[in-house]
Design a protein around this motif. Sequence first.
Motif, PDB file in Angstrom:
ATOM      1  N   ALA A 119      33.697  44.578  27.282  1.00  0.00           N
ATOM      2  CA  ALA A 119      34.232  43.395  27.963  1.00  0.00           C
ATOM      3  C   ALA A 119      34.051  42.153  27.106  1.00  0.00           C
ATOM      4  O   ALA A 119      34.932  41.284  27.061  1.00  0.00           O
ATOM      5  N   ALA A 120      32.909  42.039  26.401  1.00  0.00           N
ATOM      6  CA  ALA A 120      32.671  40.875  25.547  1.00  0.00           C
ATOM      7  C   ALA A 120      33.611  40.865  24.350  1.00  0.00           C
ATOM      8  O   ALA A 120      34.181  39.821  23.993  1.00  0.00           O
ATOM      9  N   LEU A 121      33.786  42.013  23.717  1.00  0.00           N
ATOM     10  CA  LEU A 121      34.714  42.085  22.583  1.00  0.00           C
ATOM     11  C   LEU A 121      36.140  41.805  23.030  1.00  0.00           C
ATOM     12  O   LEU A 121      36.946  41.254  22.271  1.00  0.00           O
ATOM     13  N   ASP A 122      36.455  42.175  24.262  1.00  0.00           N
ATOM     14  CA  ASP A 122      37.800  41.923  24.783  1.00  0.00           C
ATOM     15  C   ASP A 122      38.082  40.429  24.918  1.00  0.00           C
ATOM     16  O   ASP A 122      39.245  40.018  24.985  1.00  0.00           O
ATOM     17  N   PHE A 123      37.029  39.615  24.942  1.00  0.00           N
ATOM     18  CA  PHE A 123      37.234  38.165  25.010  1.00  0.00           C
ATOM     19  C   PHE A 123      38.008  37.672  23.795  1.00  0.00           C
ATOM     20  O   PHE A 123      38.754  36.696  23.877  1.00  0.00           O
ATOM     21  N   PHE A 124      37.867  38.360  22.670  1.00  0.00           N
ATOM     22  CA  PHE A 124      38.549  37.966  21.439  1.00  0.00           C
ATOM     23  C   PHE A 124      39.918  38.644  21.314  1.00  0.00           C
ATOM     24  O   PHE A 124      40.613  38.467  20.327  1.00  0.00           O
ATOM     25  N   VAL A 125      40.247  39.414  22.330  1.00  0.00           N
ATOM     26  CA  VAL A 125      41.549  40.071  22.390  1.00  0.00           C
ATOM     27  C   VAL A 125      42.411  39.385  23.453  1.00  0.00           C
ATOM     28  O   VAL A 125      43.514  38.924  23.177  1.00  0.00           O
ATOM     29  N   LYS A 126      41.872  39.335  24.679  1.00  0.00           N
ATOM     30  CA  LYS A 126      42.564  38.675  25.791  1.00  0.00           C
ATOM     31  C   LYS A 126      41.496  38.149  26.732  1.00  0.00           C
ATOM     32  O   LYS A 126      40.961  38.885  27.573  1.00  0.00           O
ATOM     33  N   PHE A 127      41.152  36.874  26.576  1.00  0.00           N
ATOM     34  CA  PHE A 127      39.968  36.346  27.251  1.00  0.00           C
ATOM     35  C   PHE A 127      40.106  36.344  28.767  1.00  0.00           C
ATOM     36  O   PHE A 127      39.111  36.466  29.480  1.00  0.00           O
ATOM     37  N   SER A 128      41.331  36.234  29.298  1.00  0.00           N
ATOM     38  CA  SER A 128      41.501  36.249  30.756  1.00  0.00           C
ATOM     39  C   SER A 128      41.078  37.588  31.334  1.00  0.00           C
ATOM     40  O   SER A 128      40.384  37.647  32.359  1.00  0.00           O
ATOM     41  N   THR A 129      41.472  38.673  30.671  1.00  0.00           N
ATOM     42  CA  THR A 129      41.061  40.008  31.126  1.00  0.00           C
ATOM     43  C   THR A 129      39.562  40.185  30.990  1.00  0.00           C
ATOM     44  O   THR A 129      38.902  40.746  31.877  1.00  0.00           O
ATOM     45  N   SER A 130      39.000  39.722  29.891  1.00  0.00           N
ATOM     46  CA  SER A 130      37.569  39.859  29.658  1.00  0.00           C
ATOM     47  C   SER A 130      36.752  39.214  30.768  1.00  0.00           C
ATOM     48  O   SER A 130      35.789  39.807  31.285  1.00  0.00           O
ATOM     49  N   ILE A 131      37.132  38.004  31.158  1.00  0.00           N
ATOM     50  CA  ILE A 131      36.396  37.296  32.207  1.00  0.00           C
ATOM     51  C   ILE A 131      36.488  38.039  33.536  1.00  0.00           C
ATOM     52  O   ILE A 131      35.490  38.208  34.250  1.00  0.00           O
ATOM     53  N   LEU A 132      37.683  38.505  33.880  1.00  0.00           N
ATOM     54  CA  LEU A 132      37.859  39.244  35.130  1.00  0.00           C
ATOM     55  C   LEU A 132      37.076  40.556  35.119  1.00  0.00           C
ATOM     56  O   LEU A 132      36.493  40.958  36.139  1.00  0.00           O
ATOM     57  N   LEU A 133      37.070  41.232  33.974  1.00  0.00           N
ATOM     58  CA  LEU A 133      36.323  42.488  33.875  1.00  0.00           C
ATOM     59  C   LEU A 133      34.831  42.260  34.069  1.00  0.00           C
ATOM     60  O   LEU A 133      34.176  42.962  34.851  1.00  0.00           O
ATOM     61  N   LEU A 134      34.264  41.305  33.336  1.00  0.00           N
ATOM     62  CA  LEU A 134      32.828  41.049  33.456  1.00  0.00           C
ATOM     63  C   LEU A 134      32.454  40.653  34.876  1.00  0.00           C
ATOM     64  O   LEU A 134      31.432  41.096  35.412  1.00  0.00           O
ATOM     65  N   ALA A 135      33.284  39.838  35.506  1.00  0.00           N
ATOM     66  CA  ALA A 135      33.001  39.422  36.877  1.00  0.00           C
ATOM     67  C   ALA A 135      33.039  40.616  37.831  1.00  0.00           C
ATOM     68  O   ALA A 135      32.174  40.766  38.702  1.00  0.00           O
ATOM     69  N   SER A 136      34.038  41.495  37.666  1.00  0.00           N
ATOM     70  CA  SER A 136      34.135  42.658  38.553  1.00  0.00           C
ATOM     71  C   SER A 136      33.011  43.649  38.283  1.00  0.00           C
ATOM     72  O   SER A 136      32.459  44.243  39.217  1.00  0.00           O
TER      73      SER A 136
END
Length: 630
Positions: free
Chosen positions: A200-217
């Motif tokens: 999820a953290a690495l995804d922040f550098f790919v698509k930060f909106s998805t990363s934030i939603l993933l970490l929150a869920s």
Amino acid sequence: MHVSSPPVFSAAPQSAGNTHRTTRLPFGARITGLAILLLLAAVVGMLLWSLDKGFDITDEAFYLLNYRYPGEYAASLSFHLLIVRVLGFLQLEVVGYRLAALLCSLLAGGLFSLGAGRWLRQTYGETALAVAGGQWGVTALCMLANLTIYSLIPRAISYNTLNNFALLVGTSAVLAVISSPDRRLSYPQRLLLALAGMLAALDFFVKFSTSILLLASFAFFLGWFRWQAGGLRGVLAAWLWLGLGASAGLALFFGFIQPAGVWISNFRTEIAVLTTSSYGIGTLLGTYLGYAIQMAKTMVYPYGLLFAVAFLLARRWAQTKALPIGVLLGIVTVSLAYLLFQLWRRRVYEVIELNGIGSTAFLLAGLGLQLAALAGFFSVRPRQSWPRLQIGLVNKLLVLAWLFGLPFFGAVGTINNIFLNVLIDVAPWLVIVVALGLEMPAGLQRAGVVALCLAWPAFYLTEQIARGVLITPYVQSATAFAQTEPLRVAGMKSELRVDKPTAVFAHSLQTLLQQNGFRPGGPLIGLYDMPGMVYLMGGVSPGMSWYFSGADARNCHALDLSRQDLRQSFLLVNEPPGADFIACLQKKGMSFPGSYRLVGTVDNPYSRNLYGWRGHQRQVAVYAPILSEK
């Protein structure tokens, strides 16, 4: 008379006695699983056959240019830096990056199925997966669904591939952990949570909106389920390992990919450019709301009538467990004819870019039919037998809602129709299909209704993938079967197969450029929407790999980022550049068109692409800088 099967949406997992209802269907389960496995094998074979066929000069080439010159585009993007760090030593070209995407998608779907399967067994009993042919059947179903990406975007590995991998694999890890009733986390579970956090953290550098939603869920579901299993201590332990994984992901990126200070500065600049020259959060939310209203209307008509039929048939069956065969056949025949007419009228057989949101609407309608049928079964129960809002029922509904929302998590942030992009991450919806099938009465399971619920999305997604790869390949001017001409150009060491007009187009451009002094590795600006021609010619697109039509403020920003000697740039022009961009060129020492000469024009076959996009870009004019002749 009421149905004697286990309660619909029962609060507790099925007991050992109830799980025998799935083992009564070994033959049907094997046939269902085998059919899905054969579909998967056919799709993978088709994708392998098509690896060297065709070339998209827009999105796919955009990715490929970023991988070829990561330093030139390090200030505007991050996802390509991850890919280059992992795959760069292989020096891949088009076919290699396409193969990498295929393997990544298959791996993500397969790993997701393991966590999803673990949750299904925990929720519905150890033999629950028999309705899909066992774990291997669910795995094949998820892998097939995760190849739907090939029905709507190019085939090379991209940020969508990485985003999909982080979403599915991270979710699988969390599903596996929350499916365990153990009070304390085992060492494998701790590693799974660390993996979920890191992805999820690495995804922040790919698509930060998805990363934030993933970490929150992830944090929410771990908190909810670990509280039930181990109290506050269990919650804190889960969050600790998730946080450690996220910290490791950030450290990995900033330590080995790009320094934190550089990334933060670039990120701020790019967000400012996007919000001023393209779109902002408010614009996106308003657009998404409009798409949601459109989808809701589609669910009402044409699919609402089918929902009503499913509800009434299920209610009747639950009351009598019998229907006159003539009446049943008549209703099914009329409903099927109505459905086929609507599918043909709305061109749902086309890929989603060509049928609006028809593909997604059809998949959602399938879930709607299952829910309508379950509502019919539920409606005949006496009020005292309705399931109470117990923790087991709440847990089940929460996870199903999460699975439904995951494709939207992956799609949020796109400027496209959000119901188009959800198909990239549609695998969780197929798990919902399995779960809703397991909620059906045992009699319908024995009658093969669950097998049908699994079969129709599998066959439909196979048709969508095949059409997107073979019949209407993304933004190309010919089908895959017409891609037979060898393409050998300066920008590639290996060979591609393309249609004849595309081969003539590329070779003609190369001849004009070479005859007028252009050499691979030099700056080459494609105006507009043709990073592929820059890639094939071996050029470097200054500052940004794709110069977008109608976005000259963004294009001017690209010139500011470039490390190239812009005065040496050749230009490929398929529509007149705007006055603002011409002014930007002049500020960089490029007096266009005064200091340039037109050396030739070439017919552009991509203007006749199968999608009907950018039809006005019929010719490409080649301009050489006069300075290059000295």
